[in-house]
Design a protein around this motif. Sequence first.
Motif, PDB file in Angstrom:
ATOM      1  N   ALA A 120       0.857  -1.179   0.000  1.00  0.00           N
ATOM      2  CA  ALA A 120       0.000   0.000   0.000  1.00  0.00           C
ATOM      3  C   ALA A 120       0.896   1.233   0.000  1.00  0.00           C
ATOM      4  O   ALA A 120       1.726   1.399   0.899  1.00  0.00           O
ATOM      5  CB  ALA A 120      -0.912   0.001   1.218  1.00  0.00           C
ATOM      6  N   TRP A 121       0.732   2.070  -1.002  1.00  0.00           N
ATOM      7  CA  TRP A 121       1.510   3.297  -1.109  1.00  0.00           C
ATOM      8  C   TRP A 121       0.647   4.483  -0.729  1.00  0.00           C
ATOM      9  O   TRP A 121      -0.477   4.613  -1.199  1.00  0.00           O
ATOM     10  CB  TRP A 121       2.065   3.448  -2.526  1.00  0.00           C
ATOM     11  N   LYS A 122       1.196   5.332   0.144  1.00  0.00           N
ATOM     12  CA  LYS A 122       0.448   6.463   0.675  1.00  0.00           C
ATOM     13  C   LYS A 122       1.256   7.742   0.549  1.00  0.00           C
ATOM     14  O   LYS A 122       2.485   7.714   0.537  1.00  0.00           O
ATOM     15  CB  LYS A 122       0.123   6.243   2.154  1.00  0.00           C
ATOM     16  N   VAL A 123       0.528   8.839   0.501  1.00  0.00           N
ATOM     17  CA  VAL A 123       1.134  10.161   0.643  1.00  0.00           C
ATOM     18  C   VAL A 123       0.284  10.873   1.682  1.00  0.00           C
ATOM     19  O   VAL A 123      -0.940  10.884   1.598  1.00  0.00           O
ATOM     20  CB  VAL A 123       1.222  10.928  -0.698  1.00  0.00           C
ATOM     21  N   GLY A 124       0.926  11.423   2.706  1.00  0.00           N
ATOM     22  CA  GLY A 124       0.191  12.065   3.785  1.00  0.00           C
ATOM     23  C   GLY A 124      -0.793  11.120   4.458  1.00  0.00           C
ATOM     24  O   GLY A 124      -1.888  11.513   4.822  1.00  0.00           O
ATOM     25  N   ASP A 125      -0.419   9.860   4.608  1.00  0.00           N
ATOM     26  CA  ASP A 125      -1.252   8.823   5.229  1.00  0.00           C
ATOM     27  C   ASP A 125      -2.519   8.490   4.454  1.00  0.00           C
ATOM     28  O   ASP A 125      -3.443   7.892   4.988  1.00  0.00           O
ATOM     29  CB  ASP A 125      -1.604   9.165   6.679  1.00  0.00           C
ATOM     30  N   LYS A 126      -2.593   8.880   3.185  1.00  0.00           N
ATOM     31  CA  LYS A 126      -3.742   8.553   2.342  1.00  0.00           C
ATOM     32  C   LYS A 126      -3.251   7.711   1.165  1.00  0.00           C
ATOM     33  O   LYS A 126      -2.296   8.077   0.478  1.00  0.00           O
ATOM     34  CB  LYS A 126      -4.426   9.814   1.844  1.00  0.00           C
TER      35      LYS A 126
ATOM     36  N   PHE B 204      -2.704   5.942  -2.359  1.00  0.00           N
ATOM     37  CA  PHE B 204      -2.863   6.279  -3.773  1.00  0.00           C
ATOM     38  C   PHE B 204      -2.619   5.076  -4.679  1.00  0.00           C
ATOM     39  O   PHE B 204      -2.976   5.109  -5.858  1.00  0.00           O
ATOM     40  CB  PHE B 204      -1.979   7.468  -4.184  1.00  0.00           C
ATOM     41  N   ALA B 205      -2.044   4.007  -4.158  1.00  0.00           N
ATOM     42  CA  ALA B 205      -1.822   2.799  -4.960  1.00  0.00           C
ATOM     43  C   ALA B 205      -1.735   1.592  -4.037  1.00  0.00           C
ATOM     44  O   ALA B 205      -1.213   1.703  -2.926  1.00  0.00           O
ATOM     45  CB  ALA B 205      -0.534   2.914  -5.777  1.00  0.00           C
ATOM     46  N   CYS B 206      -2.244   0.462  -4.518  1.00  0.00           N
ATOM     47  CA  CYS B 206      -2.209  -0.748  -3.702  1.00  0.00           C
ATOM     48  C   CYS B 206      -2.082  -1.974  -4.592  1.00  0.00           C
ATOM     49  O   CYS B 206      -2.805  -2.116  -5.577  1.00  0.00           O
ATOM     50  CB  CYS B 206      -3.478  -0.845  -2.865  1.00  0.00           C
ATOM     51  N   ILE B 207      -1.155  -2.832  -4.225  1.00  0.00           N
ATOM     52  CA  ILE B 207      -0.981  -4.116  -4.894  1.00  0.00           C
ATOM     53  C   ILE B 207      -1.447  -5.186  -3.922  1.00  0.00           C
ATOM     54  O   ILE B 207      -1.000  -5.232  -2.782  1.00  0.00           O
ATOM     55  CB  ILE B 207       0.490  -4.376  -5.264  1.00  0.00           C
ATOM     56  N   GLY B 208      -2.343  -6.035  -4.374  1.00  0.00           N
ATOM     57  CA  GLY B 208      -2.846  -7.115  -3.532  1.00  0.00           C
ATOM     58  C   GLY B 208      -1.927  -8.313  -3.537  1.00  0.00           C
ATOM     59  O   GLY B 208      -0.918  -8.353  -4.243  1.00  0.00           O
ATOM     60  N   VAL B 209      -2.289  -9.319  -2.777  1.00  0.00           N
ATOM     61  CA  VAL B 209      -1.456 -10.511  -2.663  1.00  0.00           C
ATOM     62  C   VAL B 209      -1.468 -11.350  -3.943  1.00  0.00           C
ATOM     63  O   VAL B 209      -0.547 -12.125  -4.178  1.00  0.00           O
ATOM     64  CB  VAL B 209      -1.849 -11.370  -1.444  1.00  0.00           C
ATOM     65  N   ILE B 210      -2.503 -11.206  -4.765  1.00  0.00           N
ATOM     66  CA  ILE B 210      -2.562 -11.969  -6.015  1.00  0.00           C
ATOM     67  C   ILE B 210      -1.524 -11.467  -7.013  1.00  0.00           C
ATOM     68  O   ILE B 210      -1.048 -12.206  -7.861  1.00  0.00           O
ATOM     69  CB  ILE B 210      -3.983 -11.919  -6.625  1.00  0.00           C
ATOM     70  N   GLN B 211      -1.162 -10.192  -6.908  1.00  0.00           N
ATOM     71  CA  GLN B 211      -0.114  -9.587  -7.719  1.00  0.00           C
ATOM     72  C   GLN B 211      -0.423  -9.605  -9.211  1.00  0.00           C
ATOM     73  O   GLN B 211       0.425  -9.924 -10.035  1.00  0.00           O
ATOM     74  CB  GLN B 211       1.242 -10.261  -7.461  1.00  0.00           C
ATOM     75  N   ASP B 212      -1.651  -9.222  -9.564  1.00  0.00           N
ATOM     76  CA  ASP B 212      -1.988  -9.171 -10.984  1.00  0.00           C
ATOM     77  C   ASP B 212      -2.257  -7.759 -11.469  1.00  0.00           C
ATOM     78  O   ASP B 212      -2.694  -7.554 -12.588  1.00  0.00           O
ATOM     79  CB  ASP B 212      -3.204 -10.056 -11.272  1.00  0.00           C
ATOM     80  N   GLY B 213      -1.998  -6.786 -10.630  1.00  0.00           N
ATOM     81  CA  GLY B 213      -2.213  -5.407 -11.019  1.00  0.00           C
ATOM     82  C   GLY B 213      -2.108  -4.483  -9.827  1.00  0.00           C
ATOM     83  O   GLY B 213      -1.853  -4.914  -8.708  1.00  0.00           O
TER      84      GLY B 213
END
Length: 114
Positions: free
Chosen positions: A28-34, A36-45
């Motif tokens: 989970a990628w955040k800026v200012g604790d919000k 903006f991008a997340c990769i799940g465990v399935i890793q397909d996108g």
Amino acid sequence: MTRELVNEICQGLAGATWSDPWGGGHDAWKVGDKMFACIGVIQDGVSVKTPSIEDAQLLIDMGRGVKAPYFHRSWVRVDWTAVSKAELRDRIETSYGLVFSGLTKKLQREISGT
């Protein structure tokens, strides 16, 4: 495209921080604790925010993404094997910009160093 490429793009954005808030291998990628991008465990996108529900639906209709499970309807999951590196970067940077613009002006200045 791979998880490593997505993480590389995200890591290069000002103030971006990584976490695994649910455990089990999410990026989970955040800026200012919000987020903006997340990769799940399935890793397909990578799931990213779009400007609106209508924009998300347009991307889905065009086959450029699918509904991001567990996220608001303004989010889509972009299959990193179905888009170019440039489009992937654009989707991530757009999501980042949307989230960044929603931060307080003070926090924006702190992150950008201005």
